[in-house]
Design a protein around this motif. Sequence first.
Motif, PDB file in Angstrom:
ATOM      1  N   PHE A 299      49.400  29.364  53.218  1.00  0.00           N
ATOM      2  CA  PHE A 299      50.248  28.166  53.220  1.00  0.00           C
ATOM      3  C   PHE A 299      50.697  27.790  51.815  1.00  0.00           C
ATOM      4  O   PHE A 299      51.901  27.598  51.564  1.00  0.00           O
ATOM      5  CB  PHE A 299      49.494  26.998  53.857  1.00  0.00           C
ATOM      6  N   HIS A 300      49.769  27.640  50.882  1.00  0.00           N
ATOM      7  CA  HIS A 300      50.141  27.172  49.546  1.00  0.00           C
ATOM      8  C   HIS A 300      50.988  28.209  48.810  1.00  0.00           C
ATOM      9  O   HIS A 300      51.908  27.843  48.066  1.00  0.00           O
ATOM     10  CB  HIS A 300      48.894  26.822  48.740  1.00  0.00           C
ATOM     11  N   SER A 301      50.717  29.497  49.021  1.00  0.00           N
ATOM     12  CA  SER A 301      51.537  30.536  48.385  1.00  0.00           C
ATOM     13  C   SER A 301      52.957  30.505  48.919  1.00  0.00           C
ATOM     14  O   SER A 301      53.935  30.667  48.158  1.00  0.00           O
ATOM     15  CB  SER A 301      50.923  31.916  48.624  1.00  0.00           C
ATOM     16  N   GLU A 302      53.101  30.295  50.219  1.00  0.00           N
ATOM     17  CA  GLU A 302      54.430  30.223  50.822  1.00  0.00           C
ATOM     18  C   GLU A 302      55.176  28.990  50.342  1.00  0.00           C
ATOM     19  O   GLU A 302      56.372  29.058  50.005  1.00  0.00           O
ATOM     20  CB  GLU A 302      54.291  30.225  52.344  1.00  0.00           C
ATOM     21  N   LEU A 303      54.475  27.863  50.289  1.00  0.00           N
ATOM     22  CA  LEU A 303      55.130  26.635  49.838  1.00  0.00           C
ATOM     23  C   LEU A 303      55.507  26.734  48.368  1.00  0.00           C
ATOM     24  O   LEU A 303      56.588  26.288  47.962  1.00  0.00           O
ATOM     25  CB  LEU A 303      54.216  25.436  50.075  1.00  0.00           C
TER      26      LEU A 303
ATOM     27  N   GLU B 252      48.201  20.616  46.496  1.00  0.00           N
ATOM     28  CA  GLU B 252      47.892  21.290  45.241  1.00  0.00           C
ATOM     29  C   GLU B 252      49.079  21.178  44.290  1.00  0.00           C
ATOM     30  O   GLU B 252      50.216  20.931  44.713  1.00  0.00           O
ATOM     31  CB  GLU B 252      47.564  22.764  45.485  1.00  0.00           C
ATOM     32  N   ALA B 253      48.806  21.386  43.009  1.00  0.00           N
ATOM     33  CA  ALA B 253      49.859  21.293  42.001  1.00  0.00           C
ATOM     34  C   ALA B 253      50.967  22.294  42.255  1.00  0.00           C
ATOM     35  O   ALA B 253      52.140  22.031  41.987  1.00  0.00           O
ATOM     36  CB  ALA B 253      49.266  21.493  40.609  1.00  0.00           C
ATOM     37  N   THR B 254      50.620  23.470  42.802  1.00  0.00           N
ATOM     38  CA  THR B 254      51.628  24.505  43.038  1.00  0.00           C
ATOM     39  C   THR B 254      52.580  24.138  44.166  1.00  0.00           C
ATOM     40  O   THR B 254      53.596  24.807  44.350  1.00  0.00           O
ATOM     41  CB  THR B 254      50.949  25.844  43.380  1.00  0.00           C
ATOM     42  N   ASP B 255      52.261  23.082  44.932  1.00  0.00           N
ATOM     43  CA  ASP B 255      53.138  22.658  46.022  1.00  0.00           C
ATOM     44  C   ASP B 255      54.348  21.875  45.507  1.00  0.00           C
ATOM     45  O   ASP B 255      55.274  21.607  46.269  1.00  0.00           O
ATOM     46  CB  ASP B 255      52.377  21.770  47.014  1.00  0.00           C
ATOM     47  N   GLU B 256      54.322  21.509  44.254  1.00  0.00           N
ATOM     48  CA  GLU B 256      55.361  20.623  43.720  1.00  0.00           C
ATOM     49  C   GLU B 256      56.617  21.402  43.356  1.00  0.00           C
ATOM     50  O   GLU B 256      56.562  22.570  42.977  1.00  0.00           O
ATOM     51  CB  GLU B 256      54.825  19.886  42.498  1.00  0.00           C
TER      52      GLU B 256
ATOM     53  N   TYR C  53      60.436  16.294  46.635  1.00  0.00           N
ATOM     54  CA  TYR C  53      59.775  16.029  45.354  1.00  0.00           C
ATOM     55  C   TYR C  53      58.422  15.357  45.565  1.00  0.00           C
ATOM     56  O   TYR C  53      57.477  15.581  44.807  1.00  0.00           O
ATOM     57  CB  TYR C  53      60.666  15.143  44.473  1.00  0.00           C
ATOM     58  N   PHE C  54      58.302  14.553  46.614  1.00  0.00           N
ATOM     59  CA  PHE C  54      57.103  13.743  46.817  1.00  0.00           C
ATOM     60  C   PHE C  54      56.063  14.475  47.670  1.00  0.00           C
ATOM     61  O   PHE C  54      55.586  13.966  48.684  1.00  0.00           O
ATOM     62  CB  PHE C  54      57.485  12.399  47.433  1.00  0.00           C
ATOM     63  N   VAL C  55      55.746  15.691  47.273  1.00  0.00           N
ATOM     64  CA  VAL C  55      54.652  16.452  47.885  1.00  0.00           C
ATOM     65  C   VAL C  55      53.731  16.904  46.763  1.00  0.00           C
ATOM     66  O   VAL C  55      53.966  16.623  45.592  1.00  0.00           O
ATOM     67  CB  VAL C  55      55.178  17.652  48.702  1.00  0.00           C
ATOM     68  N   GLY C  56      52.678  17.624  47.103  1.00  0.00           N
ATOM     69  CA  GLY C  56      51.720  18.008  46.071  1.00  0.00           C
ATOM     70  C   GLY C  56      51.049  16.774  45.491  1.00  0.00           C
ATOM     71  O   GLY C  56      50.697  15.835  46.202  1.00  0.00           O
ATOM     72  N   ARG C  57      50.901  16.738  44.192  1.00  0.00           N
ATOM     73  CA  ARG C  57      50.257  15.589  43.541  1.00  0.00           C
ATOM     74  C   ARG C  57      51.151  14.351  43.541  1.00  0.00           C
ATOM     75  O   ARG C  57      50.686  13.249  43.268  1.00  0.00           O
ATOM     76  CB  ARG C  57      49.873  15.963  42.110  1.00  0.00           C
ATOM     77  N   ASN C  58      52.444  14.548  43.825  1.00  0.00           N
ATOM     78  CA  ASN C  58      53.379  13.416  43.881  1.00  0.00           C
ATOM     79  C   ASN C  58      53.494  12.838  45.285  1.00  0.00           C
ATOM     80  O   ASN C  58      54.399  12.046  45.550  1.00  0.00           O
ATOM     81  CB  ASN C  58      54.778  13.874  43.436  1.00  0.00           C
TER      82      ASN C  58
END
Length: 404
Positions: free
Chosen positions: A224-228, A335-339, A317-322
């Motif tokens: 999931f995170h790699s794809e996102l 995760e940070a990489t989701d941003e 923009y408002f995903v990951g840590r945001n």
Amino acid sequence: VSRLLARSSAPTLSGPGSRAGRDSQQENLASLALVQFRWQHGPMWSLFAGLVLSVSLSHAAPAPALDWNPFEHPEKWKAQFTSARYPIQVHYTHASDRTVALHVLQTLEKSWKWETEELGFLAPFPYDPSPRNLYQVFLVRDHGTGVGSIEPSPAPPVPWAAQATYMVLDAWGDFGGVNLESTVHHEFQHAVQASYEWFESGSMYEMSANFVQEKLSPGQNQFFHSELEAFQSRPELPPLWYDDYDSLFMYGSALYLSFLETRYFSAEGPRFLARIWAGARSPVGDAHPSWIDGLNGILPSGTTYADTVIEFARWRYFVGRNVRPGHWPFSYEPEATDEVTVLGTARPELESEFRVAATPHLGTRYLRVARPSLGETARVVLEAETRNTEWIIQALPGLDGSDG
């Protein structure tokens, strides 16, 4: 909104291989727009969504072709399970595979029930040389995973470009094991898609399949995170971009469908996806209606695909840590990489302008604008490949606390 030229027509998608897209690039008519930002109320994010108008939809195969035909090796299939509920048959080779085969069949029954009876999708058309007309699924090792068809294949009894298919599953490969249920749901969605349209752009196939697998097996996709990340790291590409399977971009683009559900179809939930595919059915050899036509047909009156992409550019923009409420409908920890990737920071002390490179149709660039002193100016140049381009400029977050 900074608009270089008035709209010439309703925009459609362009991707690699599109003749109109290639021709427009060959024109090489560069256009620039200078945007100056003066500080008023506080720090601000600026987002750029570039729209190149009057381009056309490119088409591609829905997935990499399977390199092995299971029907040519009948000696391999020593045993099978046949569903008592749905027309499904799962073949396997070794007695030790019996438990896995039964688990796959039960997972397929879950997919069939949810997608056809609850979401309203058509059932898949089975490729079955026998008179049984069962959907054939083959468990293999080292022969890949996917939904395929044999040519020439009997045409399904419908007036649109549907295809009869079968499924191959490597239940022991990278997409097996802990990912097996999620993978089965993903592949069954491909089988369902073939009942509507076999020649859409591949991006729609993977976007839809990932969206469905997350609904049926939340939190079970270890990629999931790699794809996102692959999707969020390339905001200059539009959500429906076909990258010929060069990366995981098309899988991560399921984020766009999560936005559509949250923003426009929360009352009906994921059933909206079946309505898009129903509206995308086109006659054999005809590119229209397309998947975008199907989406435009169910959006609120006056709203188009292009409008949704512009708003999605803020939402993503408002995903990951945001992350903000309503922007993370997943069971994974952000995760940070989701941003989404940000180009950099435009500052008033820079000796030259901050240049924002051109994007394909409906691509997006993100830029941080540093807060200058009162009266200072930060200069940003927006580039374009053709003069027939407009830039939509948005601020994140909005001064009123909104998404922008």
